[in-house]
Design a protein around this motif. Structure first.
Motif, PDB file in Angstrom:
ATOM      1  N   SER A 282       0.862  -1.036  -0.087  1.00 16.18           N
ATOM      2  CA  SER A 282      -0.010   0.041   0.051  1.00 16.18           C
ATOM      3  C   SER A 282       0.934   1.168  -0.106  1.00 16.18           C
TER       4      SER A 282
ATOM      5  N   GLN B 198      -8.401  -0.121  -0.580  1.00 18.32           N
ATOM      6  CA  GLN B 198      -9.036  -1.051   0.367  1.00 18.32           C
ATOM      7  C   GLN B 198     -10.195  -0.665   1.127  1.00 18.32           C
TER       8      GLN B 198
ATOM      9  N   ASP C 284      -5.933  -1.611  -5.181  1.00 13.45           N
ATOM     10  CA  ASP C 284      -5.545  -2.202  -3.827  1.00 13.45           C
ATOM     11  C   ASP C 284      -6.660  -3.164  -3.158  1.00 13.45           C
TER      12      ASP C 284
HETATM   13 MG   LIG Z   1      -2.336  -2.663   2.219  1.00 12.96          MG
END
Ligand SMILES: [Mg+2]
Ligand SMILES: Nc1ncnc2c1ncn2[C@@H]1O[C@H](COP(=O)(O)OP(=O)(O)O)[C@@H](O)[C@H]1O
Length: 614
Positions: A410, A451, A533
């Motif tokens: 990330s 996310q 993501d």
């Molecule tokens: Mg992550």
């Protein structure tokens, strides 16, 4: 004395910095208006005093020089007429004074209101423009508190008192000078008594007020943070049955807040009753003394009237000034907070980017995203997540990044999107260095599905065309985005179609539906680079399959960068990067990695990357 001066010069400096020139001009005009108000105050006393004296002791009064002058000025033919003329003038003056007072007050409120509106918007804008790393470090409830609470305190309880102190001081000075000329002895002694009482009270209370002020701010923080956390975690709180814990935490904060406020209010309102008692006692003692000295009552009346009026006028000014000085000190930290935010807000624009111009555009115009020897560390962390990290991502392909939780995926993506700024190294897109100067243009090319992402309490349509006015929405793009993200049938079944509201944070829809809205939001922007993501993790295998097939032929070149733990998803990737502890451990296509890479094989064995079943 120096400290006192500092106490007053610092607020002025801060106000001077925070306000714009238009607002300052208005405030100065307002102060001039206050001087006029002060003059009307002086006149109104100037006229009431002779009336009272005339009424109580006409014969004696007639011998005075001032009386003769005034008498001639009014062109009255006899005493009665003189009295009527004076009284009418007094009534007119009072009406004017009250109307003017209301006028000045409403002007003051409207100026303050405008300042509030501008500053809250300004703070909001500043916060939204702060680098993403700033927001990683700051609790959003506290930023919310600053925008809502501290600005309101700054304008209502800092700026307002400053103006009141200024105008009351002018009024006080005017009345004081006037009375000093008329009745020097009485006025001086009364002001002296006031002065002693006020200054000693000040010495007693000022330190405490500083303490209350700090307590106020601290508890205010707790109130905002606790309320925001509790209300956004309702589901968890109810499930774990911990309502009491959060309610107690919240009520402790409000208790502390109210206590500081109550103590402050008591302390700052003390002087008026104390002064009144003082003056009243002295007043009666004086009368008693005069009677004791065998003066007649009628002789006393004019004198006592004068003392009474002087006391009332000066008392009202002094207690207002005193109260407002305390309010100012109690809220000084609000001004500090606003000042700090605004004075640091230009930081980003002023800071010169740390890039050596020789490094710019040296890269051949290769169609790639290139990270070159990047260092990145989170401000709160001891060690860097990425160190001397380089990566070349070919464009117009689907690229996957895999790795254990915490391996830096990330972080890498946030850097690639220009949200986080590396402390060292360069970042090229199609051969050009991305720096602060062109980051905004670069970001326009990106569609991002994180996310955890935020859905607003608005319609599906507004959530997909995020931050775009309804009249500007491009419906062709909207339809395309809805189709590709497999939202069509879901929306068709809704009572109001794309205008259905989905509730705060999208709580009225399922995880998979939320994720598809997130995908549609990214696609609506018609990005050159689509960053996902773990963005399809809540979709079932078939929906995911359909999604990737649909974005394969977008009609324009599209680069996809995706993070995933699913083997199925990796099948759509042309090239895979394997991250381990902030380092690039392996790369290749799925077949190559599965056959030749021990790191990748270990990940599939440990089910870090795994197949999802139907
Ligand atoms: Mg992550
Ligand atoms: N805001 C943050 N502040 C401090 N450390 C962070 C922050 N976000 C992530 N980290 C740390 O950086 C490392 C990489 O995290 P991240 O990039 O989120 O990994 P991944 O996405 O691969 O799970 C982890 O050790 C994590 O604890």
């Amino acid at each position: 004395m120096g400290k006192l001066l500092q106490n007053f010069s610092i607020p002025l400096k801060k106000i001077n910095f925070i306000l714009n020139s238009y607002e300052k001009r208005n405030l100065i005009l307002l102060s001039v208006g206050s001087v006029v108000l002060s003059l009307t105050e002086v006149f109104s006393i100037g006229i009431i005093v002779p009336i009272v004296i005339l009424f109580s002791n006409a014969e004696k009064f007639q011998t005075g020089k001032a009386f003769k002058l005034l008498y001639q000025l009014t062109m009255a033919r006899n005493l009665k007429e003189f009295f009527f003329i004076l009284s009418t003038a007094a009534i007119l003056l009072f009406i004017f004074k009250s109307a003017y007072n209301v006028f000045i007050f409403s002007k003051q409120q409207s100026i303050i209101g405008k300042i509030y509106t501008r500053l809250t918007a300004r703070l909001m804008q500043d916060y939204l423009a702060k680098p993403y790393s700033f927001h990683l470090m700051n609790n959003s409830s506290l930023l919310f508190k600053n925008i809502v609470e501290e600005i309101s305190r700054f304008t209502g309880s800092y700026l307002n008192p400053s103006i009141t102190i200024m105008s009351e001081a002018i009024i006080f000075l005017g009345v004081f000078l006037f009375l000093l000329i008329l009745y020097p002895l009485v006025t001086l002694s009364i002001v002296l008594i006031f002065g002693i009482v006020v200054i000693s009270l000040n010495i007693l209370l000022m330190g405490r007020i500083g303490g209350y002020s700090i307590a106020r701010e601290e508890h205010c923080r707790q109130i905002y943070v606790t309320a925001a956390e509790a209300l956004s975690a309702v589901k968890e709180i109810q499930m774990y049955d911990v309502e009491k814990y959060f309610t107690d935490k919240f009520s402790n904060a409000t208790k502390g807040y109210t206590q500081s406020l109550v103590k402050f209010n008591i302390a700052s309102n003390l002087p008026r009753p104390i002064l009144e008692t003082f003056i009243f006692t002295l007043f009666l003692l004086g009368m008693m003394l005069s009677v004791f000295l065998n003066k007649s009552f009628t002789d006393l009346i004019p004198m006592m009237t004068v003392v009474g009026i002087v006391c009332l006028k000066l008392l009202s000014s002094i207690s207002k000034i005193y109260l407002n000085i305390h309010v100012l000190f109690y809220n000084a930290n609000a001004a500090d907070i606003v000042y700090d935010i605004i004075s640091s807000s230009d930081l980003r624009r002023e800071e010169i980017s740390a890039i050596d111009p020789r490094d710019l555009n040296i890269e051949e115009k290769s169609p790639s995203l290139h990270l070159k020897r990047i260092n990145f560390r989170y401000e709160t962390a001891n060690s860097p997540v990425l160190e001397d990290f380089s990566l070349i991502i070919p464009l117009n392909q689907t690229i996957a990044i895999v790795g254990k939780t915490g391996s830096g995926k990330s972080t890498l993506i946030d850097i690639l999107m220009g949200l986080l700024e590396p402390s060292k190294g360069l970042f090229y897109y199609r051969g050009s260095v991305i720096s602060r100067n062109n980051i905004a243009d670069y970001r326009k090319k990106i569609g991002y599905v994180p996310q955890n992402y935020f859905l607003t309490d608005d319609s599906i349509c507004a959530n997909i065309a995020f931050g775009i006015y309804a009249k500007d929405i491009d419906h062709k793009r909207l339809e395309h985005a809805i189709r590709v993200s497999q939202l069509e049938s879901f929306i068709k079944d809704l009572p109001e179609g794309i205008n259905t509201r989905i509730g705060e944070k999208g709580i009225r829809i399922s995880g998979g539906q939320r994720q598809r809205i997130g995908l549609a939001r990214a696609l609506y922007r018609e990005p050159e680079i689509l960053v996902l993501d773990e963005a399809t993790s809540a979709l079932d295998k078939h929906t995911e399959e359909d999604f990737y097939n649909a974005i394969k032929f977008p009609g324009r070149p599209l680069s996809v960068i995706l993070v995933t733990h699913r083997l199925n998803t990796l099948e759509h990737a042309d090239h895979i990067f394997v991250m381990e502890d902030g380092k690039l451990a392996a790369q290749g296509n799925l077949k190559e990695l599965a056959e030749n890479s021990p790191v990748f094989q270990k990940m599939t064995n440990q089910k870090i990357i795994s197949e999802v079943s139907e």
